[in-house]
Scaffold this motif. Structure first.
Motif, short mmCIF file in Angstrom:
data_model
loop_
_atom_site.label_atom_id
_atom_site.label_comp_id
_atom_site.label_asym_id
_atom_site.label_seq_id
_atom_site.Cartn_x
_atom_site.Cartn_y
_atom_site.Cartn_z
N VAL A 124 -10.39 -47.41 8.88
CA VAL A 124 -9.74 -46.62 9.11
C VAL A 124 -10.55 -44.84 9.06
N GLY A 125 -11.51 -44.78 8.12
CA GLY A 125 -12.43 -43.41 8.75
C GLY A 125 -12.48 -43.44 9.76
N VAL A 126 -12.71 -44.20 10.57
CA VAL A 126 -13.63 -43.49 12.04
C VAL A 126 -12.04 -43.55 13.36
N TYR A 127 -11.31 -44.33 12.39
CA TYR A 127 -9.81 -44.19 13.24
C TYR A 127 -9.37 -42.47 13.15
N ALA A 128 -9.60 -42.03 11.97
CA ALA A 128 -9.00 -40.34 11.67
C ALA A 128 -10.03 -39.90 12.13
N ILE A 129 -11.01 -40.33 12.05
CA ILE A 129 -12.39 -39.09 13.05
C ILE A 129 -11.86 -39.06 14.15
N LEU A 130 -11.28 -40.15 15.02
CA LEU A 130 -11.53 -40.13 16.62
C LEU A 130 -9.67 -39.53 16.77
N ARG A 131 -8.69 -39.30 16.05
CA ARG A 131 -7.55 -38.89 15.73
C ARG A 131 -7.09 -37.75 16.16
N THR A 132 -8.19 -36.94 14.75
CA THR A 132 -8.13 -35.98 14.91
C THR A 132 -9.23 -35.43 15.52
N GLN A 133 -10.27 -35.77 16.00
CA GLN A 133 -11.07 -35.05 17.04
C GLN A 133 -10.41 -34.10 18.16
N THR A 134 -9.95 -35.55 18.72
CA THR A 134 -9.36 -35.56 20.04
C THR A 134 -8.54 -35.20 20.15
N LEU A 135 -7.54 -35.32 18.87
CA LEU A 135 -5.87 -34.34 19.35
C LEU A 135 -5.80 -33.19 18.54
N LEU A 136 -6.53 -32.83 17.25
CA LEU A 136 -6.78 -31.35 17.13
C LEU A 136 -7.72 -30.56 16.47
N PHE A 137 -9.33 -31.29 17.48
CA PHE A 137 -10.40 -30.50 17.97
C PHE A 137 -11.10 -30.75 19.00
N THR B 35 -15.12 -42.29 24.62
CA THR B 35 -13.76 -42.61 24.08
C THR B 35 -13.21 -43.84 24.08
N ALA B 36 -12.34 -44.52 25.52
CA ALA B 36 -12.67 -45.93 25.83
C ALA B 36 -13.68 -46.71 25.06
N ALA B 37 -14.88 -46.41 24.98
CA ALA B 37 -16.29 -47.04 24.76
C ALA B 37 -16.10 -47.45 23.38
N ALA B 38 -15.38 -46.40 22.70
CA ALA B 38 -15.18 -46.61 21.40
C ALA B 38 -14.35 -47.26 20.41
N ILE B 39 -13.51 -47.13 21.34
CA ILE B 39 -11.82 -47.99 21.03
C ILE B 39 -12.39 -49.29 21.16
N PHE B 40 -12.97 -49.70 22.27
CA PHE B 40 -13.59 -51.19 22.63
C PHE B 40 -14.12 -51.06 21.10
N TYR B 41 -15.55 -50.88 20.98
CA TYR B 41 -16.31 -51.21 19.90
C TYR B 41 -15.90 -50.93 18.62
N VAL B 42 -14.57 -50.44 18.13
CA VAL B 42 -14.00 -50.51 17.37
C VAL B 42 -13.58 -51.96 17.24
N VAL B 43 -12.48 -52.60 18.11
CA VAL B 43 -11.83 -53.64 18.42
C VAL B 43 -14.12 -54.97 17.71
N HIS B 44 -13.99 -54.35 18.60
CA HIS B 44 -15.11 -56.09 18.93
C HIS B 44 -15.45 -56.05 16.82
N HIS B 45 -15.89 -54.36 16.69
CA HIS B 45 -16.87 -54.56 15.35
C HIS B 45 -15.97 -55.61 14.23
N ILE B 46 -14.67 -54.61 14.61
CA ILE B 46 -13.89 -55.08 13.57
C ILE B 46 -14.01 -56.57 13.62
N THR B 47 -13.72 -57.11 14.36
CA THR B 47 -13.20 -58.74 14.47
C THR B 47 -14.71 -59.54 13.97
N VAL B 48 -15.73 -58.99 14.98
CA VAL B 48 -17.25 -59.87 14.05
C VAL B 48 -18.62 -59.74 13.10
#
Length: 540
Positions: free
Chosen positions: A264-277, A335-348
């Motif tokens: 959730v923290g990683v998601y917040a960083i990803l969202r704000t860094q791409t949208l706001l900064f 960013t795409a690789a980071a999103i893919f890795y988030v999904v992978h890591h949540i599961t594993v």
């Protein structure tokens, strides 16, 4: 507004509403644990179904719901785009599997046996509130609602972390809550500064107003948000709290914390860094250093551990660095690789912690100095550990390898000293992860046990099935890596193409307080409090 669009937008609040309603029902049936279990399972299954529907619907549009029919920026927006829909779907699947695991283990009953002051009824409503907080954070369209999601997580996670009321769990919970409160204070300061500088906390409106803010103030806002989210994501140097907090909780609680809360923290960083900064080379370079240190410090801590839970907790910290690597590259492929890795890591990561719970039940401990010979005693358990462990280490052709290859490729493509240093650091981290995992496998499963393990201990099938489902899902990420990576790439593109802002403000301009809330629909997009904007991809 057509019936189809009304149905689509009405789905957006359900991942938050369903668990909250179910939590209330669980409290009503506090003295009927079987009913509580049914309510919890049905609610999370419903959230999973909604998540899958949103995953399909948001592939060609961004769905927005104005809560209470108060349009942005005055009201609260819930926004479902590709990224948030993907996170809700994966998270709800993990939450459901962990719930089924905990029902077979009897976490709530175990808590009551340890202390009579905790009723059986506390586990289910708290777990459902946690699920609502996770989904609210993913769907939040403004900073304050994101803050509310984090606070829901804080309250629920503290209760779950201290289930049973043992001294060890209370101490760990105290560390966790102090760190979380510190993060919340920093986040509140960031929100106050943001509102003072821009007059809004709506994410879409902020993306248009922040570029006009004085550079020093904008940098302060960005750094405060990164610090707040970085504490929650357990990035270096604010990650020391995690290995001491998670391992003391019951196995399913540790699993869901490790799999979801840091993301959730990683998601917040990803969202704000791409949208706001979206463009700030200084911060991107700083994030690269943070990513490198997070990877290396985390994995060196893992190598030094002689307890599987603590070892996995340190690898959790380490692999947050990979996600920060992708975000720091500030490119669509990264960013795409980071999103893919988030999904992978949540599961594993969740699967591994559930397997460790089975190891503790079968072997009586999680200490590598007291385990051994489990491959002979429980070969099925050995397989359940081996598959996600190799996936975490990034062995080809598993999803962990594919995610790391995507990050390394974009690092090489980006070039420069820092990018190349991160590439080398990620490879070293992957090799050390393999070393730590192989060490744990060798001691716990292959070598002879230093003491006799009770051979009549049996693992309940109800705990094995959801664990196996998560392991199988991790393998499915490998089999269907192509479609998933393509979806992640489209999600990464949508984070920077302006479709988010267009969905929240379909009239095409930044509405201020006092301006009309009426909207002029774009082609194919309805007007009104609930809207869906075509992103320009897929079938409208």
């Amino acid at each position: 507004m057509s019936w189809t669009d009304l149905t689509a937008t009405d789905l957006v609040p359900l991942p938050v509403v369903l668990p909250l309603l179910a939590a209330g029902l669980a409290l009503v049936f506090a003295r009927r644990p079987r009913v509580q279990r049914v309510v919890s399972v049905v609610a999370l299954a419903g959230v999973l179904a909604v998540g899958i529907a949103l995953l399909v619907l948001t592939d060609d549009r961004t769905l927005v719901v104005d809560v209470g029919n108060w349009a942005a920026p005055i009201g609260i927006d819930l926004v479902a785009d590709r990224l948030s829909a993907l996170m809700v779907t994966v998270s709800s699947f993990v939450l459901l599997c962990v719930l089924l695991y905990s029902l077979a283990q009897g976490v709530s009953e175990e808590a009551e046996e340890e202390t009579e002051s905790i009723p059986v009824s506390i586990y289910h409503p708290t777990y459902l509130v946690l699920a609502a907080g996770v989904c609210n954070a993913f769907l939040a369209g403004d900073l304050f609602n994101l803050y509310v999601g984090f606070e829901i997580l804080l309250a629920a996670s503290y209760v779950l972390l201290t289930l049973g009321g043992t001294g060890e769990r209370i101490r760990a919970g105290s560390i966790y809550v102090v760190v979380a409160l510190l993060s919340s204070i920093v986040f509140l300061i960031a929100i106050a500064l943001t509102y003072a500088a821009t007059g809004t906390v709506n994410l879409a409106q902020l993306s248009e107003r922040l570029p006009d803010v004085e550079p020093g103030t904008r940098l302060a806002i960005q750094l405060l948000l990164l610090l707040a989210f970085g504490i929650k994501a357990a990035m270096f140097p604010v990650s020391a709290w995690l290995p001491d907090s998670y391992p003391t909780a019951p196995a399913p609680v540790t699993a869901v914390f490790a799999g979801l809360l840091t993301k959730v923290g990683v998601y917040a960083i990803l969202r704000t860094q791409t949208l706001l900064f979206p463009t700030d080379p200084r911060i991107d370079q700083g994030l690269m250093w943070v990513a490198l240190l997070t990877m290396l410090v985390g994995i060196l801590g893992a190598v030094a551990q002689d307890d599987i839970k603590r070892l996995l907790s340190f690898t959790l910290v380490s692999h947050i660095g990979y996600m920060l690597f992708g975000i720091a590259l500030a490119t669509q492929p990264g960013t795409a690789a980071a999103i893919f890795y988030v999904v992978h890591h949540i599961t594993v990561q969740t699967a591994l912690f559930l397997v460790v719970g089975l190891v503790e039940l079968r072997g009586g401990s999680t200490s590598l100095d007291r385990l051994g010979g489990l491959a002979k005693l429980a070969p099925g358990l050995a397989i359940l550990f081996f598959i996600p462990a190799m996936n975490l280490a990034g062995i080809p052709p598993l999803s962990g390898f594919l995610g790391k290859v995507g990050l390394v490729e974009d690092g090489v493509r980006t070039g420069g000293f820092l990018a190349y240093t991160l590439v080398v650091g990620s490879v070293v981290t992957s090799l050390l992860t393999l070393y730590a995992i192989v060490k744990a496998w060798n001691k716990a499963f292959w070598q002879e046990a230093p003491q006799e393990i009770e051979t009549d201990a049996r693992v309940p099938r109800g705990m094995v099935v959801p664990t196996g489902a998560l392991v199988a899902f991790g393998l499915a990420l490998t089999v269907f890596a192509g479609p998933l990576y393509s979806y992640a790439d489209r999600a990464a593109a949508a984070l920077r193409d302006g479709s988010y802002v267009e969905a929240v403000f379909p009239d095409g301009h930044d509405r201020g307080v006092g301006e009309s809330n009426e909207t002029i629909p774009k082609a194919g997009a309805p007007a009104g409090p609930a809207s869906a904007v075509d992103t320009g991809e897929g079938t409208p």
